[in-house]
Design a protein around this motif. Structure first.
Motif, PDB file in Angstrom:
ATOM      1  N   UNK A   1       0.820  -1.209   0.000  1.00 14.33           N
ATOM      2  CA  UNK A   1       0.000   0.000   0.000  1.00 14.33           C
ATOM      3  C   UNK A   1       0.855   1.261   0.000  1.00 14.33           C
ATOM      4  N   UNK A   2       2.017   1.181   0.655  1.00 16.28           N
ATOM      5  CA  UNK A   2       2.888   2.362   0.706  1.00 16.28           C
ATOM      6  C   UNK A   2       3.330   2.792  -0.691  1.00 16.28           C
ATOM      7  N   UNK A   3       3.491   1.852  -1.593  1.00 18.26           N
ATOM      8  CA  UNK A   3       3.919   2.198  -2.947  1.00 18.26           C
ATOM      9  C   UNK A   3       2.863   3.019  -3.692  1.00 18.26           C
ATOM     10  N   UNK A   4       1.605   2.936  -3.248  1.00 15.95           N
ATOM     11  CA  UNK A   4       0.562   3.698  -3.940  1.00 15.95           C
ATOM     12  C   UNK A   4       0.744   5.198  -3.781  1.00 15.95           C
ATOM     13  N   UNK A   5       1.531   5.615  -2.785  1.00 14.37           N
ATOM     14  CA  UNK A   5       1.765   7.048  -2.558  1.00 14.37           C
ATOM     15  C   UNK A   5       3.084   7.526  -3.153  1.00 14.37           C
ATOM     16  N   UNK A   6       3.807   6.641  -3.844  1.00  9.13           N
ATOM     17  CA  UNK A   6       5.135   6.986  -4.351  1.00  9.13           C
ATOM     18  C   UNK A   6       5.119   7.330  -5.838  1.00  9.13           C
ATOM     19  N   UNK A   7       5.947   8.271  -6.178  1.00  7.01           N
ATOM     20  CA  UNK A   7       6.307   8.482  -7.582  1.00  7.01           C
ATOM     21  C   UNK A   7       7.661   7.819  -7.789  1.00  7.01           C
ATOM     22  N   UNK A   8       7.658   6.710  -8.516  1.00  6.36           N
ATOM     23  CA  UNK A   8       8.873   5.925  -8.701  1.00  6.36           C
ATOM     24  C   UNK A   8       9.535   6.362 -10.006  1.00  6.36           C
ATOM     25  N   UNK A   9      10.784   6.775  -9.950  1.00  2.56           N
ATOM     26  CA  UNK A   9      11.456   7.290 -11.153  1.00  2.56           C
ATOM     27  C   UNK A   9      11.854   6.187 -12.128  1.00  2.56           C
ATOM     28  N   UNK A  10      10.873   5.684 -12.876  1.00  3.39           N
ATOM     29  CA  UNK A  10      11.137   4.672 -13.903  1.00  3.39           C
ATOM     30  C   UNK A  10      10.558   5.188 -15.216  1.00  3.39           C
ATOM     31  N   UNK A  11      11.110   4.738 -16.339  1.00  2.00           N
ATOM     32  CA  UNK A  11      10.550   5.159 -17.632  1.00  2.00           C
ATOM     33  C   UNK A  11       9.091   4.724 -17.759  1.00  2.00           C
ATOM     34  N   UNK A  12       8.238   5.621 -18.141  1.00  2.32           N
ATOM     35  CA  UNK A  12       6.813   5.323 -18.286  1.00  2.32           C
ATOM     36  C   UNK A  12       6.500   5.035 -19.754  1.00  2.32           C
ATOM     37  N   UNK A  13       6.005   3.841 -20.029  1.00  2.00           N
ATOM     38  CA  UNK A  13       5.664   3.530 -21.427  1.00  2.00           C
ATOM     39  C   UNK A  13       4.443   4.327 -21.855  1.00  2.00           C
ATOM     40  N   UNK A  14       4.151   4.357 -23.153  1.00  2.45           N
ATOM     41  CA  UNK A  14       2.949   5.069 -23.620  1.00  2.45           C
ATOM     42  C   UNK A  14       1.694   4.458 -22.994  1.00  2.45           C
ATOM     43  N   UNK A  15       0.864   5.303 -22.403  1.00  2.00           N
ATOM     44  CA  UNK A  15      -0.378   4.837 -21.799  1.00  2.00           C
ATOM     45  C   UNK A  15      -1.531   5.674 -22.319  1.00  2.00           C
ATOM     46  N   UNK A  16      -2.701   5.040 -22.362  1.00  6.34           N
ATOM     47  CA  UNK A  16      -3.906   5.753 -22.792  1.00  6.34           C
ATOM     48  C   UNK A  16      -4.622   6.320 -21.585  1.00  6.34           C
ATOM     49  N   UNK A  17      -5.444   7.305 -21.803  1.00  4.90           N
ATOM     50  CA  UNK A  17      -6.257   7.819 -20.727  1.00  4.90           C
ATOM     51  C   UNK A  17      -7.346   6.838 -20.347  1.00  4.90           C
ATOM     52  N   UNK A  18      -8.093   7.171 -19.318  1.00  4.25           N
ATOM     53  CA  UNK A  18      -9.173   6.297 -18.869  1.00  4.25           C
ATOM     54  C   UNK A  18     -10.351   6.391 -19.834  1.00  4.25           C
ATOM     55  N   UNK A  19     -10.848   5.248 -20.321  1.00  2.00           N
ATOM     56  CA  UNK A  19     -12.088   5.293 -21.093  1.00  2.00           C
ATOM     57  C   UNK A  19     -13.196   5.914 -20.243  1.00  2.00           C
ATOM     58  N   UNK A  20     -14.071   6.696 -20.827  1.00  8.24           N
ATOM     59  CA  UNK A  20     -15.115   7.367 -20.035  1.00  8.24           C
ATOM     60  C   UNK A  20     -15.930   6.420 -19.156  1.00  8.24           C
ATOM     61  N   UNK A  21     -16.302   5.252 -19.692  1.00  8.20           N
ATOM     62  CA  UNK A  21     -17.098   4.323 -18.890  1.00  8.20           C
ATOM     63  C   UNK A  21     -16.325   3.843 -17.670  1.00  8.20           C
ATOM     64  N   UNK A  22     -15.002   3.662 -17.847  1.00  7.34           N
ATOM     65  CA  UNK A  22     -14.170   3.209 -16.735  1.00  7.34           C
ATOM     66  C   UNK A  22     -13.992   4.339 -15.722  1.00  7.34           C
ATOM     67  N   UNK A  23     -13.828   5.568 -16.205  1.00  7.87           N
ATOM     68  CA  UNK A  23     -13.697   6.705 -15.293  1.00  7.87           C
ATOM     69  C   UNK A  23     -14.958   6.872 -14.454  1.00  7.87           C
ATOM     70  N   UNK A  24     -16.122   6.685 -15.056  1.00  7.51           N
ATOM     71  CA  UNK A  24     -17.375   6.764 -14.308  1.00  7.51           C
ATOM     72  C   UNK A  24     -17.444   5.660 -13.263  1.00  7.51           C
ATOM     73  N   UNK A  25     -17.015   4.453 -13.652  1.00 12.84           N
ATOM     74  CA  UNK A  25     -17.013   3.329 -12.712  1.00 12.84           C
ATOM     75  C   UNK A  25     -16.110   3.624 -11.521  1.00 12.84           C
ATOM     76  N   UNK A  26     -14.920   4.156 -11.771  1.00 13.58           N
ATOM     77  CA  UNK A  26     -14.000   4.509 -10.690  1.00 13.58           C
ATOM     78  C   UNK A  26     -14.617   5.568  -9.784  1.00 13.58           C
ATOM     79  N   UNK A  27     -15.287   6.528 -10.385  1.00 15.95           N
ATOM     80  CA  UNK A  27     -15.930   7.579  -9.599  1.00 15.95           C
ATOM     81  C   UNK A  27     -17.021   6.999  -8.696  1.00 15.95           C
ATOM     82  N   UNK A  28     -17.799   6.074  -9.202  1.00 17.56           N
ATOM     83  CA  UNK A  28     -18.848   5.437  -8.396  1.00 17.56           C
ATOM     84  C   UNK A  28     -18.248   4.641  -7.237  1.00 17.56           C
TER      85      UNK A  28
END
Length: 467
Positions: free
Chosen positions: A264-291
């Motif tokens: 759980x502690x890692x969830x609060x960390x910014x780990x300095x590693x190369x970040x691969x290309x990522x997509x944003x959250x699909x709207x339906x998934x963002x709504x689900x996370x919000x709920x």
């Protein structure tokens, strides 16, 4: 449309999401392996507290579980194996599409929830609920090609806050030895499952023990608030938590509690590693996370009320799904270690031979083993039994009966059976006081413990006596 949800994603936490997901998958794997290896003796059809007997008196509403649909030992083993396979797949699920990730992690959560809700006293530990709550949130972390959801990372950090701050509060409220900084004069020796280095920790100078306690208070009562500070403060606070948990790993055996807290502690960390290309959250998934976030905000009312109340309790689930729990540990510290030692004899007046447990202290010459993150459930309950006979009301008679019958499934839970060919005629339980040997005593005798018999815990009994 995707730009509307940019606020919901945190691509800079890609490394944190990767670590959290993989450590959670590993913890699930350990938990399902523990269940597979121990359930027959503890919960099986001929176990100490059989699941069929439990299901006959507890309905689905009070204990949601797949086993209300069907129970057999073979089916329980199948659930464990499904969890093991699913945990291994979760270790490589970063390659999966988002829908497959959601399905896989949901199945893992449902399978383990089914086990915990019929596990009775053997699954009454705080880290069971912690795994379920963290595992439920992991459903919504998403695979590697989707940016980590900001709100889920906040919920994981909030879970860590409750674990640490709840434990800190219960210590300060529960026992004066935490307030006068003397708790570790005793704790390394009297903790449930000492490890290989616990004796060394116990004999550290007392001023250092006081520093340990003070550091614990800072970590659990101050540092949790810094987890919500801007970076890099939050990362530094999370590192403090990881270091503290590493110290606990070295000094004792607490199943997967420390591993989960580090996760759980890692969830609060910014780990300095190369970040691969990522997509944003699909709207339906963002709504689900919000709920899901709204649900957890509501569920947080009960643990917050508990932490702020004068009668705080430890490790309580306020619903049958084990979400929004309250946590805590060692609100009171035992000053003297007692152990219940089981032994058997072939006949009255015969030689008494001891049974050996896998983790708990028994033979004074045996070094305390490293067990964690594996969880030896019977050994832990034997520690509680030494605190009060009431802890063994539901299972101790069955354990004695199993020893008198040389029950194979129960004996597999032990390290040593002194009656491999035929069962004993009598079994008894003696009550001992244990303490760590000093350096001089260790050099002279080679023992790790000094023990003194206090009296009978269970007097000699036979199968006829039990019948």
């Amino acid at each position: 449309m995707d730009a509307m949800w940019e606020w919901a994603a945190a691509p800079e936490y890609w490394g944190a999401r990767f670590v959290v997901a993989h450590l959670l998958a590993l913890t699930y794997l350990i938990a399902f392996v523990c269940a597979l290896r121990q359930f027959r003796g503890l919960l099986g059809e001929r176990g100490l507290t059989p699941i069929p007997r439990y299901l006959a008196r507890v309905g689905f509403r009070d204990s949601p579980s797949l086993f209300h649909l069907h129970y057999s030992d073979r089916f329980f083993a199948g659930v464990c194996w499904a969890g093991i396979v699913g945990s291994v797949l979760a270790l490589v699920a970063d390659l999966a599409p988002l829908w497959a990730w959601l399905v896989l992690w949901t199945v893992l959560w449902l399978l383990y929830l089914s086990i915990v809700n019929v596990g009775q006293v053997w699954y009454s530990f705080g880290w069971e609920s912690l795994l379920l709550e963290a595992g439920f949130l992991a459903i919504f972390l998403g695979p590697a090609h989707v940016a980590p959801p900001t709100l889920v990372l906040w919920l994981l950090t909030w879970l860590l806050f409750r674990v640490e701050f709840g434990a800190g509060l219960i210590k300060m409220r529960g026992d004066s030895c935490w307030r006068d900084l003397t708790a570790l004069y005793y704790h390394h020796e009297t903790q449930p499952m000492p490890g290989p280095l616990s004796r060394w920790f116990h004999w550290l100078p007392r001023p250092l023990h006081e520093v340990e306690v003070l550091a614990n208070h800072v970590t659990q009562l101050v540092v949790p608030f810094l987890l919500f500070a801007p970076q890099p403060v939050a990362t530094a606070a999370a590192v403090v938590v990881v270091v503290t948990q590493g110290w606990l790993v070295l000094s004792g055996n607490f199943a997967w509690l420390n591993l989960l807290t580090i996760t759980l502690a890692f969830s609060a960390m910014v780990i300095p590693v190369p970040t691969p290309p990522v997509s944003g959250l699909p709207p339906w998934f963002a709504v689900l996370v919000l709920l899901v976030t709204v649900v957890f905000v509501v569920l947080s009312y009960w643990p917050v009320r508990n932490m702020l109340g004068k009668r705080q309790v430890m490790n309580r689930s306020f619903n049958k799904l084990h979400l929004g729990n309250t946590y805590g540990a060692f609100g009171s510290i035992t000053r003297t270690r007692y152990e219940v030692v089981l032994s058997g004899a072939d006949d009255v007046g015969g030689e008494w031979r001891e049974y050996g447990f896998r983790g708990k202290p028994g033979d004074p010459y045996r070094r305390p083993p490293q067990v964690a993150p594996y969880h030896l459930r019977l050994d832990w309950l034997m520690w509680f039994l030494a605190l009060s006979p009431s802890y063994g009301r539901s299972w101790l008679p069955g354990l004695v009966r199993a020893l008198l019958r040389n029950d194979e499934q129960v004996l597999r839970l032990l390290r040593h059976n002194p009656f491999p060919d035929r069962p004993p005629k009598l079994v008894r339980a003696d009550f001992y006081r244990y303490r760590f040997t000093t350096r001089a005593e260790r050099e002279e005798t080679g023992a790790f413990w000094v023990r003194t018999r206090v009296g009978d815990f269970v007097p000699p009994v036979s199968l006829d006596d039990l019948e």
